[in-house]
Design a protein around this motif. Sequence first.
Motif, mmCIF file in Angstrom:
data_model
loop_
_atom_site.group_PDB
_atom_site.id
_atom_site.type_symbol
_atom_site.label_atom_id
_atom_site.label_comp_id
_atom_site.label_asym_id
_atom_site.label_seq_id
_atom_site.Cartn_x
_atom_site.Cartn_y
_atom_site.Cartn_z
ATOM 1 N N LEU A 1 27.351 78.303 94.547
ATOM 2 C CA LEU A 1 26.974 78.137 93.149
ATOM 3 C C LEU A 1 27.234 79.413 92.359
ATOM 4 O O LEU A 1 27.819 79.405 91.284
ATOM 5 N N ASN B 1 31.085 80.740 91.945
ATOM 6 C CA ASN B 1 31.911 80.238 90.845
ATOM 7 C C ASN B 1 32.109 81.285 89.768
ATOM 8 O O ASN B 1 33.204 81.483 89.264
ATOM 9 N N PRO C 1 34.244 78.026 95.730
ATOM 10 C CA PRO C 1 34.676 78.093 94.327
ATOM 11 C C PRO C 1 36.189 78.214 94.178
ATOM 12 O O PRO C 1 36.774 77.607 93.277
ATOM 13 N N ILE D 1 32.080 73.499 89.109
ATOM 14 C CA ILE D 1 30.813 73.798 89.760
ATOM 15 C C ILE D 1 30.410 72.664 90.700
ATOM 16 O O ILE D 1 30.006 72.896 91.842
#
Lengths: 277, 456, 456
Positions: B28, B31, B233, B247
């Motif tokens: 998370l 990214n 990512p 995302i």
Amino acid sequence: MSTLPSHERVSPRDLSARPEHSPDSPLSIHALTVAYQRKPVLWDVEFEAPGARLIAIVGPNGAGKSTLIKACLGLVAPAAGRVEFWGGPYRRSRIRVGYVPQRESVDWDFPVSALDVAAMGRYALIGWCRPVSRAHKRAAMDALEYVGMGELSKRQISQLSGGQQQRVFLARALAQDADLYFMDEPFAGVDAATERAIIEVLRSLRAKGKTVICVHHDLQTVPEYFDDVMLLNMRVVASGPVGDVFTRENLVATYGGRLTLLDEASEALARAARGGG
Amino acid sequence: MSPQMETFISLDLPAMLAGTLAALACALLGNFLVLRRQAMMGDAISHAVLPGIVVGFLIAGSRSTWPIFLGAGVSALVTVMMISALRRVARVEAGAAMGVSFSIMFALGVLLIEQSTARGVDLDAGCVLYGQLEYINWYPPTDWGEFWSAGTLDLIPRQVVVLLGAVGVIALFVGVFFKELRITTFDPAHASAIGINSGLMGAVLMTLVAGATVAAFEAVGSILVIAMLITPPATARLLTDRYSTQILLSVGFAVVTGVLGYLVGAFLPSALGFEGMALNIAGTMTIVGVLMLIGAIFASPSHGVIARAVRRRRLARQIARDDILALLFRLEEIRPDHAMLDDQLREATGHTQARAALRELVSRGHVERTNKGLALRDSGRALARGVVRSHRLWESWLVDTLGLRADHVHQTAERLEHLRDAGRPIEPGEPGREFDPHDRPIPDRDDPETPRSGRE
Amino acid sequence: MNAPLASISDAASQAPTLTEIVRTLTLTAGFNAKVVVLSAALLGISAGLVGCFALLRKRALMGDALAHATLPGIALAFIIGAAFGLEARSLAVLLPGAAIAGIAGVVCVQLLVHHTRLREDAAIGIVLSGFFGLGVALLSYIQGGNYADAGGLNTFIYGQTAAMLPRDAALMGAVALLTILASVLFHKEFAIVAFNEDYARTQGWPVPRLDLLMMGLVVLVTVVGLQAVGLLLIVALLIIPAAAASFWTRRLRTMVILSGCIGGFSGYLGASVSALTPRMPAGAVIVLTGGVVFLLSMLFAPQRGLLAEQIRTFALRRRVAREHWLRRLYEAQDRGGAPVSIPTHDLVSRGLGLGSVLARVDLRLSGLIEVSGAGASLTERGTREGARVTRNHRLWEQYLMTYADLAPSHVDLSADLVEHVLSPELIDELETALRERKALPERLPDHTEREAGGRP
């Protein structure tokens, strides 16, 4: 199939047979198209540089002025067309071509002195693995003195002013003792004294029969500083002697009617007219 | 429950869960690191938390969470400050600043570990890198009735709880500051101009990266942290240009990496006949992540190597078809009675794809082979007219609008004629003339069968 | 004497005596210590030299990716070596494997950067963690399989200087010699490529090949350094000496030599400390020694050090404050036509802090102002100085206004500070430029003039 109209069957090989590339001309650009990610930034540039002239490349931002220089020097691969130096490929006359890059492209924090930078102009002459001999150092020093930087030769380049840095790069090109110089905005960000010094150097180069091609931003000074001009805006709008080419119509065509710049230019034109030039 | 199932729930499930949560937390945040081109910052921080972890550990004397968290946070903060100080104040180049900072911190950590082992503290250098996923286990009550009692919750492994918390906090952060993160990532100057402090945003981001590193480190080790910060990512980056999709995809990849990586590490060796052997889970998770990335490099529909090759090939084929049609059309113009032979045509177009393109045109009925040679049929002629029209219109445009010389425009037009809009050749402007700069007529578009160029 | 060297974890715990220290430092402390200290010093020299060029080429973190990437090479070389019945632990088997994998890592970074949309930072992170993850998984496979003496492979991660043999020292010596030779021979080639890549290209230097040579040297140093320092910290040896050296000198040759010396010194001192003190892993200590040298350089280097810079900034502030006082006083006096006193607290400008206060002391001591109960006023000399300062200020102000469009491009110092650092020549030039434009300020004090100050 000779019946097909010839102009619709032109191949690159046919073009190479064209007589335009004279071996006397320091630089001839033929049908040069450059694209970044397939988007053309230069269309079909055609240009022949006369010898012993100061030539300005003028055009608005994004016109492809630097790209043109880079394409000539093989730093950007052209999509089509050819560039020749004295009638041959660049690789053969590399040593005769000097290059003063844009100031922004340089890492000023790099640990080199003004003299070191000037000496880099001699590296190609010195050759692989050999140190910079005293004679070469002297040549570099001479070049520095020539541009009025002799006293500051030991300074690290970040400790020089913008104008002084530009002079050092000019000295590097001079140290190479080339016959054709490309300069990418040599007057950008320099003080008035440096500007005068640079133009003096350019004139003396011309007197020695050398050709200098400058990307230039300041329209006002074009008639005063340069003999020839190439008006560029993704394509060559016009090129030739300043007196013939640097006209209001051509500038309008080049700058697409951007008034502020044109005012500047027309002022310059008027001044040139007053000066009788 | 079968004994196998019980083993799975007790030993494998918590470890798998911990690995997946760790991957999720890192991905998370990753990214934004990838989009901000600060991927190596994640690397630096995950190395640099080591001394803080050791000190926290030494002070607390156990693996209790808070001192370690605090210690790691402090050393991450020190590192980030050190990096930015080196860059701003001492003007050290970014990469070097990171390298100097994190390696000094890491060396300090290694030294501290070595020193503390002497005092019989149970912390070794290996587990810092690989984590100790194997030691996470859970013995839930076998009776479902007791499942929801408070005591059961206490049995949930601490690492899982910590990671769950970390994922929660990070998800909340990303959710709440969704658009602020976007704008500070994309255009920090503009963000500052409209009153969003991008420096602060960056600092919070780095703090969270440090937090995620610490939460994940005990379970999966610092190597997986770096891998998960960057790989999911980056994989998503290859597949989409949309911020929110980016995302979501990275989250998906993180979950797949965690689950699949665990299964591969724990069960693949025995499935292959290496009884009783397990691979390092952090290692296999990383490998799974990288394999997905490699898959995306090749198979991404928009940016993938395969898709690009296919597109190039299709374009080359289209160009060959166009050229053949145009050639036959021009021939018809000049010598209506003349036909061309296969070989001549291939030579004239000079395309490697010429043979295949010609076969295609014949099979679709655009071109026919007569006893004299090749000839356009009506449908083919209509298509060819479109191409030649486009070519001559382009030439006119280049001469009229761009002011290029008439004998220079052919090559350029030769490329432009292949541009398509909704399957049809693009026509620049309205033709102000009937003839191109070489006095060839510009063919009409309005033929009975308006051509739809052969993309199908 | 050899006890501390046998292993980093079962060391004698008493503090070293002075004799031991001296003997270790003078390389007379027995064979093992001599070998270790010498090897570390030689490695430090090589890494310092090569790292200096890598740093200037902005490839510092590439070394990190390369070092991490060697792990799977080592593991694979071990597996393959064992399969062919070689002595798999021998360096002759492992190091080539490491080198190949390291090069593969660098190539992968290049491929990712050139053929995908990922940036260099992400590419480095992916390669670093991906290769390392693979290595970790392979190591766990080796440990799970029935290989003899597999445990030793772990030492490549954190390094184990103490295990070094005379032939390792010989290897380090050879590499050091090679790097010194390369730094001498290719000094100017590396310099021009690192300084100005495009220019080097136009001059006909084969930039990719020179880059390859440089990275080849980095691979060499990394691989021979693995055993001693470990792959996690080897990057520090490459970066830290060069970064430290950059504070001391602005000449490339000096910087390269200095970087080599700092590297050698860190290796020598670090290895000695590690040999003398229990539980001091050599790799970490060497890095920390380098770190201390770096820190000292950053703070105390005469030209570029932070301390020197602070002093310079302070001096400038003081000067600005001084001129601010003089100008305020002069302007007031000029308006009134007679010396005036201004309350000193009106003259203190907050932005300049202590500089402002010092300026007052300064001005009084040099006899430029007089301070009485009513406030400060100019002396005769002060009036002249004030005239000069005011004149410069007005000229500069006028120049900025007149040449509003051009000035920014003609001056590289854009801050307000410019007027305080203008040289007399530049002032003359300003004046000439303004006179040409007929734009000299109306009230321009002449610095030779005395009446303007209103002599008593």
